[in-house]
Design a protein around this motif. Structure first.
Motif, PDB file in Angstrom:
ATOM      1  N   TRP A   1     -54.631  -1.076 -71.293  1.00 33.27           N
ATOM      2  CA  TRP A   1     -55.666  -0.525 -72.185  1.00 33.27           C
ATOM      3  C   TRP A   1     -55.726  -1.264 -73.525  1.00 33.27           C
ATOM      4  O   TRP A   1     -56.746  -1.265 -74.184  1.00 33.27           O
ATOM      5  N   ASN A   2     -54.633  -1.928 -73.887  1.00 29.04           N
ATOM      6  CA  ASN A   2     -54.616  -2.634 -75.174  1.00 29.04           C
ATOM      7  C   ASN A   2     -55.391  -3.950 -75.157  1.00 29.04           C
ATOM      8  O   ASN A   2     -55.564  -4.561 -76.219  1.00 29.04           O
ATOM      9  N   CYS A   3     -55.834  -4.401 -73.989  1.00 29.73           N
ATOM     10  CA  CYS A   3     -56.557  -5.667 -73.946  1.00 29.73           C
ATOM     11  C   CYS A   3     -57.967  -5.490 -73.381  1.00 29.73           C
ATOM     12  O   CYS A   3     -58.593  -6.465 -72.952  1.00 29.73           O
ATOM     13  N   VAL A   4     -58.483  -4.267 -73.366  1.00 29.27           N
ATOM     14  CA  VAL A   4     -59.819  -4.020 -72.818  1.00 29.27           C
ATOM     15  C   VAL A   4     -60.894  -4.770 -73.602  1.00 29.27           C
ATOM     16  O   VAL A   4     -61.830  -5.329 -73.018  1.00 29.27           O
ATOM     17  N   ASP A   5     -60.779  -4.822 -74.931  1.00 32.43           N
ATOM     18  CA  ASP A   5     -61.776  -5.550 -75.723  1.00 32.43           C
ATOM     19  C   ASP A   5     -61.777  -7.033 -75.379  1.00 32.43           C
ATOM     20  O   ASP A   5     -62.844  -7.649 -75.228  1.00 32.43           O
ATOM     21  N   ALA A   6     -60.596  -7.620 -75.259  1.00 37.51           N
ATOM     22  CA  ALA A   6     -60.493  -9.039 -74.912  1.00 37.51           C
ATOM     23  C   ALA A   6     -61.017  -9.298 -73.503  1.00 37.51           C
ATOM     24  O   ALA A   6     -61.666 -10.315 -73.241  1.00 37.51           O
ATOM     25  N   VAL A   7     -60.751  -8.380 -72.592  1.00 35.60           N
ATOM     26  CA  VAL A   7     -61.251  -8.494 -71.215  1.00 35.60           C
ATOM     27  C   VAL A   7     -62.772  -8.458 -71.202  1.00 35.60           C
ATOM     28  O   VAL A   7     -63.432  -9.251 -70.526  1.00 35.60           O
TER      29      VAL A   7
ATOM     30  N   GLU B   1     -59.589   6.103 -69.225  1.00 38.58           N
ATOM     31  CA  GLU B   1     -60.305   6.628 -70.385  1.00 38.58           C
ATOM     32  C   GLU B   1     -60.683   5.527 -71.369  1.00 38.58           C
ATOM     33  O   GLU B   1     -61.755   5.570 -71.987  1.00 38.58           O
ATOM     34  N   THR B   2     -59.834   4.521 -71.506  1.00 41.65           N
ATOM     35  CA  THR B   2     -60.145   3.425 -72.419  1.00 41.65           C
ATOM     36  C   THR B   2     -61.335   2.614 -71.918  1.00 41.65           C
ATOM     37  O   THR B   2     -62.225   2.243 -72.694  1.00 41.65           O
ATOM     38  N   LEU B   3     -61.365   2.344 -70.621  1.00 38.89           N
ATOM     39  CA  LEU B   3     -62.511   1.633 -70.047  1.00 38.89           C
ATOM     40  C   LEU B   3     -63.782   2.456 -70.191  1.00 38.89           C
ATOM     41  O   LEU B   3     -64.855   1.932 -70.505  1.00 38.89           O
ATOM     42  N   ARG B   4     -63.655   3.759 -69.987  1.00 38.74           N
ATOM     43  CA  ARG B   4     -64.821   4.650 -70.076  1.00 38.74           C
ATOM     44  C   ARG B   4     -65.362   4.704 -71.504  1.00 38.74           C
ATOM     45  O   ARG B   4     -66.568   4.617 -71.743  1.00 38.74           O
ATOM     46  N   VAL B   5     -64.465   4.854 -72.475  1.00 40.54           N
ATOM     47  CA  VAL B   5     -64.876   4.972 -73.869  1.00 40.54           C
ATOM     48  C   VAL B   5     -65.443   3.656 -74.402  1.00 40.54           C
ATOM     49  O   VAL B   5     -66.325   3.653 -75.267  1.00 40.54           O
ATOM     50  N   HIS B   6     -64.976   2.542 -73.890  1.00 40.70           N
ATOM     51  CA  HIS B   6     -65.448   1.242 -74.370  1.00 40.70           C
ATOM     52  C   HIS B   6     -66.963   1.134 -74.284  1.00 40.70           C
ATOM     53  O   HIS B   6     -67.618   0.619 -75.206  1.00 40.70           O
ATOM     54  N   GLY B   7     -67.534   1.583 -73.164  1.00 40.03           N
ATOM     55  CA  GLY B   7     -68.980   1.587 -73.022  1.00 40.03           C
ATOM     56  C   GLY B   7     -69.570   0.330 -72.421  1.00 40.03           C
ATOM     57  O   GLY B   7     -70.759   0.308 -72.083  1.00 40.03           O
ATOM     58  N   GLY B   8     -68.775  -0.718 -72.259  1.00 35.27           N
ATOM     59  CA  GLY B   8     -69.297  -1.961 -71.707  1.00 35.27           C
ATOM     60  C   GLY B   8     -68.975  -2.161 -70.246  1.00 35.27           C
ATOM     61  O   GLY B   8     -69.199  -3.249 -69.693  1.00 35.27           O
ATOM     62  N   PHE B   9     -68.463  -1.098 -69.596  1.00 35.71           N
ATOM     63  CA  PHE B   9     -68.087  -1.176 -68.180  1.00 35.71           C
ATOM     64  C   PHE B   9     -68.727  -0.020 -67.417  1.00 35.71           C
ATOM     65  O   PHE B   9     -69.060   1.016 -67.993  1.00 35.71           O
ATOM     66  N   THR B  10     -68.875  -0.218 -66.117  1.00 34.46           N
ATOM     67  CA  THR B  10     -69.307   0.885 -65.268  1.00 34.46           C
ATOM     68  C   THR B  10     -68.197   1.925 -65.192  1.00 34.46           C
ATOM     69  O   THR B  10     -67.067   1.680 -65.628  1.00 34.46           O
ATOM     70  N   GLU B  11     -68.513   3.087 -64.648  1.00 31.69           N
ATOM     71  CA  GLU B  11     -67.525   4.157 -64.515  1.00 31.69           C
ATOM     72  C   GLU B  11     -66.309   3.641 -63.745  1.00 31.69           C
ATOM     73  O   GLU B  11     -66.418   3.138 -62.627  1.00 31.69           O
TER      74      GLU B  11
ATOM     75  N   PRO C   1     -57.947   8.523 -75.424  1.00 32.53           N
ATOM     76  CA  PRO C   1     -59.305   8.153 -75.845  1.00 32.53           C
ATOM     77  C   PRO C   1     -60.298   9.233 -75.443  1.00 32.53           C
ATOM     78  O   PRO C   1     -60.200   9.821 -74.367  1.00 32.53           O
ATOM     79  N   ARG C   2     -61.268   9.496 -76.313  1.00 35.76           N
ATOM     80  CA  ARG C   2     -62.180  10.617 -76.111  1.00 35.76           C
ATOM     81  C   ARG C   2     -63.628  10.128 -76.100  1.00 35.76           C
ATOM     82  O   ARG C   2     -64.076   9.464 -77.041  1.00 35.76           O
ATOM     83  N   PRO C   3     -64.386  10.403 -75.013  1.00 33.32           N
ATOM     84  CA  PRO C   3     -65.798  10.002 -74.975  1.00 33.32           C
ATOM     85  C   PRO C   3     -66.553  10.501 -76.202  1.00 33.32           C
ATOM     86  O   PRO C   3     -66.387  11.642 -76.635  1.00 33.32           O
ATOM     87  N   ALA C   4     -67.404   9.638 -76.744  1.00 30.77           N
ATOM     88  CA  ALA C   4     -68.081   9.948 -78.008  1.00 30.77           C
ATOM     89  C   ALA C   4     -69.070  11.094 -77.890  1.00 30.77           C
ATOM     90  O   ALA C   4     -69.364  11.771 -78.888  1.00 30.77           O
ATOM     91  N   ASP C   5     -69.609  11.329 -76.684  1.00 30.63           N
ATOM     92  CA  ASP C   5     -70.631  12.368 -76.552  1.00 30.63           C
ATOM     93  C   ASP C   5     -70.058  13.755 -76.329  1.00 30.63           C
ATOM     94  O   ASP C   5     -70.802  14.712 -76.122  1.00 30.63           O
ATOM     95  N   LEU C   6     -68.733  13.900 -76.358  1.00 30.17           N
ATOM     96  CA  LEU C   6     -68.123  15.218 -76.208  1.00 30.17           C
ATOM     97  C   LEU C   6     -68.026  15.899 -77.566  1.00 30.17           C
ATOM     98  O   LEU C   6     -67.795  15.248 -78.589  1.00 30.17           O
ATOM     99  N   PRO C   7     -68.190  17.213 -77.623  1.00 27.98           N
ATOM    100  CA  PRO C   7     -68.024  17.915 -78.902  1.00 27.98           C
ATOM    101  C   PRO C   7     -66.581  17.833 -79.353  1.00 27.98           C
ATOM    102  O   PRO C   7     -65.665  17.693 -78.531  1.00 27.98           O
ATOM    103  N   PRO C   8     -66.337  17.897 -80.663  1.00 25.07           N
ATOM    104  CA  PRO C   8     -64.951  17.839 -81.152  1.00 25.07           C
ATOM    105  C   PRO C   8     -64.151  19.005 -80.612  1.00 25.07           C
ATOM    106  O   PRO C   8     -64.667  20.125 -80.453  1.00 25.07           O
ATOM    107  N   VAL C   9     -62.905  18.751 -80.316  1.00 24.47           N
ATOM    108  CA  VAL C   9     -62.062  19.795 -79.757  1.00 24.47           C
ATOM    109  C   VAL C   9     -61.585  20.726 -80.870  1.00 24.47           C
ATOM    110  O   VAL C   9     -61.327  20.289 -81.987  1.00 24.47           O
ATOM    111  N   GLU C  10     -61.499  21.997 -80.544  1.00 27.50           N
ATOM    112  CA  GLU C  10     -60.976  22.968 -81.507  1.00 27.50           C
ATOM    113  C   GLU C  10     -59.462  22.994 -81.407  1.00 27.50           C
ATOM    114  O   GLU C  10     -58.903  23.232 -80.335  1.00 27.50           O
TER     115      GLU C  10
END
Length: 328
Positions: free
Chosen positions: A207-213, A238-248, A310-319
């Protein structure tokens, strides 16, 4: 049935770099002996040499010049089946530095990451060279496999194993292979933006090299992560999902169970290759493009107060627990 012609029995062309030979066994080749109890022995054929076991000895000269697939009887009456080792047999018995990627996982990686002849592949973690052999055979001499390994002793073991399998002449290695000592995250920049077709991550923290990948992969390229634990699996997905530049991301594992078949006694075998690793694949979107938003809602509590990844951006903040107590 007529005897095969001389051309039919000719060896596989050396320029194919297949790691496979055909025709009579030759000095310098490796053979695999299997005894009556299923014990395996791999060794190089050397004229004038002997193989010793608790069942006596066998002369290498009695194997050189014969077509593989015969039974040889040792000096003490032990019977041995003689074949050239297949790739899946070679990798589970070769010398190891790091743990090997098992054949069941290597086959899944080659198939589901769609490794093809001519592909440009980057591999993080050469380990003992097991997966590298499968990748090199898949890309062929016209593709490229660049392997990054952090530990020099592991790189040395991988180099010896790969050269042994492909029968590399002294001082040479597979023409498609580039083994580099160093960190993948730093090395990917050398490949240039969007210049790599496939990236295989066999490392502790993919997960630490997803941006470089993401920067290195071509649009439509595939990243495949190989991880051992559920916590690693969750983090990389979750890191791949949150990145947004990859398919599910698609996570899975495979289990292999043998069967005992003897007359009416047909049952699962006692030995099973169970969990070895989890695999995760995802495809690179074109730069600036996002995959369609998932319409299926997460399970209740999936991203609750106890979740710290990592938390998807479209989820509401957790209480948090503190916030709930303050409201009360």
């Amino acid at each position: 049935m007529s005897e095969p012609s001389t051309d039919d029995r000719a060896d596989v062309p050396a320029e194919a770099w297949s790691g496979v030979h055909r025709g009579p066994l030759r000095e310098g080749e490796w053979v695999r002996l299997v005894d009556q109890k299923g014990r395996k022995h791999n060794f190089e054929l050397v004229a004038g040499k002997r193989f010793f076991s608790n069942k006596g000895h066998l002369d290498h000269d009695d194997m050189i010049g014969r077509d593989e697939g015969f039974t040889l009887v040792s000096s003490a009456g032990g019977q041995y089946l003689v074949f050239r080792p297949l790739l899946n047999e070679f990798v589970v018995s070769m010398p190891r530095g790091a743990a090997v990627v098992y054949p069941k996982d290597a086959a899944q990686i080659v198939a589901l990451a769609d490794i093809y002849p001519g592909a440009r592949v980057v591999e993080a973690g050469a380990g003992s060279g097991a997966l590298t052999c499968s990748l090199l055979r898949a890309v062929g001499p016209w593709g490229s496999v660049t392997s990054y390994e952090l530990r020099e002793e592991f790189a040395d073991v991988a180099r010896r194993n790969v050269n042994q399998f492909f029968s590399a002449p002294e001082g040479r290695t597979h023409p498609a292979w580039d083994l580099r000592l160093g960190d993948l995250k730093e090395g990917l920049a050398d490949h240039g933006a969007h210049q790599v077709d496939r990236i295989i991550l066999d490392m502790l923290d993919p997960w630490n090299c997803v941006d470089a990948v993401a920067d290195a992969l071509v649009p439509g390229g595939i990243v495949c992560a190989y991880v051992a634990t559920t916590t690693q699996l969750s983090r990389v997905v979750e890191t791949l999902r949150v990145h947004g530049g990859f398919t599910e991301p698609q996570p899975w594992e495979s289990l292999v169970r043998d069967w005992h078949v003897e007359g009416l006694a047909v049952r699962p075998g006692h030995k099973m290759i169970g969990h070895t690793a989890f695999l995760v694949t995802a495809r690179r979107m074109a730069p600036g493009e996002k995959p369609p938003r998932k319409t299926r809602r997460p399970a209740p509590g999936a991203y609750g107060p106890d979740y710290t990844g990592p938390r998807p951006a479209d989820l509401p903040p957790v209480e948090t627990v503190d916030a709930v107590e303050a409201d009360e």
